[in-house]
Design an enzyme around this catalytic site. Structure first.
Site, PDB file in Angstrom:
ATOM      1  N   ASN A  36       7.361   0.765  30.253  1.00 26.26           N
ATOM      2  CA  ASN A  36       8.424   1.427  29.485  1.00 26.26           C
ATOM      3  C   ASN A  36       8.538   0.824  28.090  1.00 26.26           C
ATOM      4  OD1 ASN A  36       9.479  -0.792  30.962  1.00 26.26           O
ATOM      5  ND2 ASN A  36      11.553  -0.036  30.820  1.00 26.26           N
ATOM      6  N   GLU A  88       5.797   5.496  33.527  1.00 30.14           N
ATOM      7  CA  GLU A  88       4.917   6.499  34.135  1.00 30.14           C
ATOM      8  C   GLU A  88       4.400   7.463  33.080  1.00 30.14           C
ATOM      9  OE1 GLU A  88       7.917   5.532  35.042  1.00 30.14           O
ATOM     10  OE2 GLU A  88       8.332   5.885  37.158  1.00 30.14           O
ATOM     11  N   CYS A 132       9.892  11.936  34.819  1.00 28.34           N
ATOM     12  CA  CYS A 132       8.531  11.474  35.150  1.00 28.34           C
ATOM     13  C   CYS A 132       7.952  12.275  36.302  1.00 28.34           C
ATOM     14  CB  CYS A 132       8.544   9.985  35.471  1.00 28.34           C
ATOM     15  SG  CYS A 132       8.804   8.980  33.994  1.00 28.34           S
TER      16      CYS A 132
HETATM   17  N1  THU Z   1      12.305   3.749  33.509  1.00 25.92           N
HETATM   18  C1  THU Z   1      10.964   3.898  33.725  1.00 25.92           C
HETATM   19  O1  THU Z   1      10.134   3.329  33.005  1.00 25.92           O
HETATM   20  N2  THU Z   1      10.584   4.707  34.740  1.00 25.92           N
HETATM   21  C2  THU Z   1      11.429   5.394  35.553  1.00 25.92           C
HETATM   22  O2  THU Z   1      10.983   6.171  36.379  1.00 25.92           O
HETATM   23  C3  THU Z   1      12.861   5.158  35.459  1.00 25.92           C
HETATM   24  C4  THU Z   1      13.332   4.364  34.306  1.00 25.92           C
HETATM   25  C5  THU Z   1      12.732   2.913  32.381  1.00 25.92           C
HETATM   26  C6  THU Z   1      13.383   3.693  31.266  1.00 25.92           C
HETATM   27  C7  THU Z   1      14.223   2.621  30.609  1.00 25.92           C
HETATM   28  O3  THU Z   1      13.397   1.911  29.692  1.00 25.92           O
HETATM   29  C8  THU Z   1      14.587   1.683  31.740  1.00 25.92           C
HETATM   30  O4  THU Z   1      13.684   1.971  32.797  1.00 25.92           O
HETATM   31  C9  THU Z   1      16.019   1.847  32.224  1.00 25.92           C
HETATM   32  O5  THU Z   1      16.286   3.156  32.569  1.00 25.92           O
END
Ligand code: THU
Length: 163
Positions: free
Chosen positions: A63, A76, A116
């Site tokens: 992320n 993702e 995602c």
């Molecule tokens: N996040 C992801 O990377 N994948 C997910 O499926 C859910 C959330 C990240 C987005 C943000 O940077 C952090 O987690 C908190 O929501």
């Protein structure tokens, strides 16, 4: 007369990493490792994703947050868009996802967000072949799903748009 429409989804619960196949284990380890390069100074929630491709190579993502919150992107999607930009025709066998809080080692039980799931659906339909999913379950358990359609039933897809 109203009637129930029951949709079955299937999740395999592995008791531990030991039940993963060797390629799955490689992807699992890479997803965990990818959390190290997550950029999440606002949520402190570090997510890593690893795509195991048909040729056995692995493409990772994590992320990437932004001071303008909606401008960030999940792990993702970072992985899927990055891979698709460079290897558009290479089928994806599996997506492994791992998440932990900054400053902690333990990986958390969790599941991909709706956005995602929608993007995974697009690429599964594009390649015409199921993408498996690995997620951290409770304790040492790992959840294995045979297809993105098990994560997102009743999908909105190009069939809805184009017929
Ligand atoms: N996040 C992801 O990377 N994948 C997910 O499926 C859910 C959330 C990240 C987005 C943000 O940077 C952090 O987690 C908190 O929501």
């Amino acid at each position: 007369m109203a009637r129930p429409l029951n949709i079955n989804i299937s999740i395999e619960v592995l008791t531990s990493e030991n039940e993963l196949t060797a390629p799955e284990k490689r992807a699992w380890d890479k997803a965990k490792e990818a959390t190290n390069n997550a950029y999440a100074p606002y949520s402190n929630f570090l997510v890593g994703a690893a795509l195991l491709l048909e040729d056995g190579t692995i493409h990772i993502g994590n992320n990437q947050e932004n001071a303008a919150y909606p401008s960030g992107l999940c792990a993702e999607r970072t992985a899927l868009f990055g891979k698709s930009a460079v290897l558009p025709d290479m089928p994806i066998e599996l997506i492994a996802v791992a998440a932990r809080k900054a400053g902690t080692e333990a990986f958390l039980c969790g599941s991909p967000c709706g956005g995602c799931r929608q993007v995974m659906t697009e690429y599964e339909n594009r390649q015409g072949k199921p993408i498996k999913i690995l997620l951290q379950g409770k304790g040492t358990e790992i959840y294995r799903l045979a297809s993105v359609s098990d994560l997102l039933p009743m999908q909105f897809s190009k069939m809805d748009l184009l017929g």
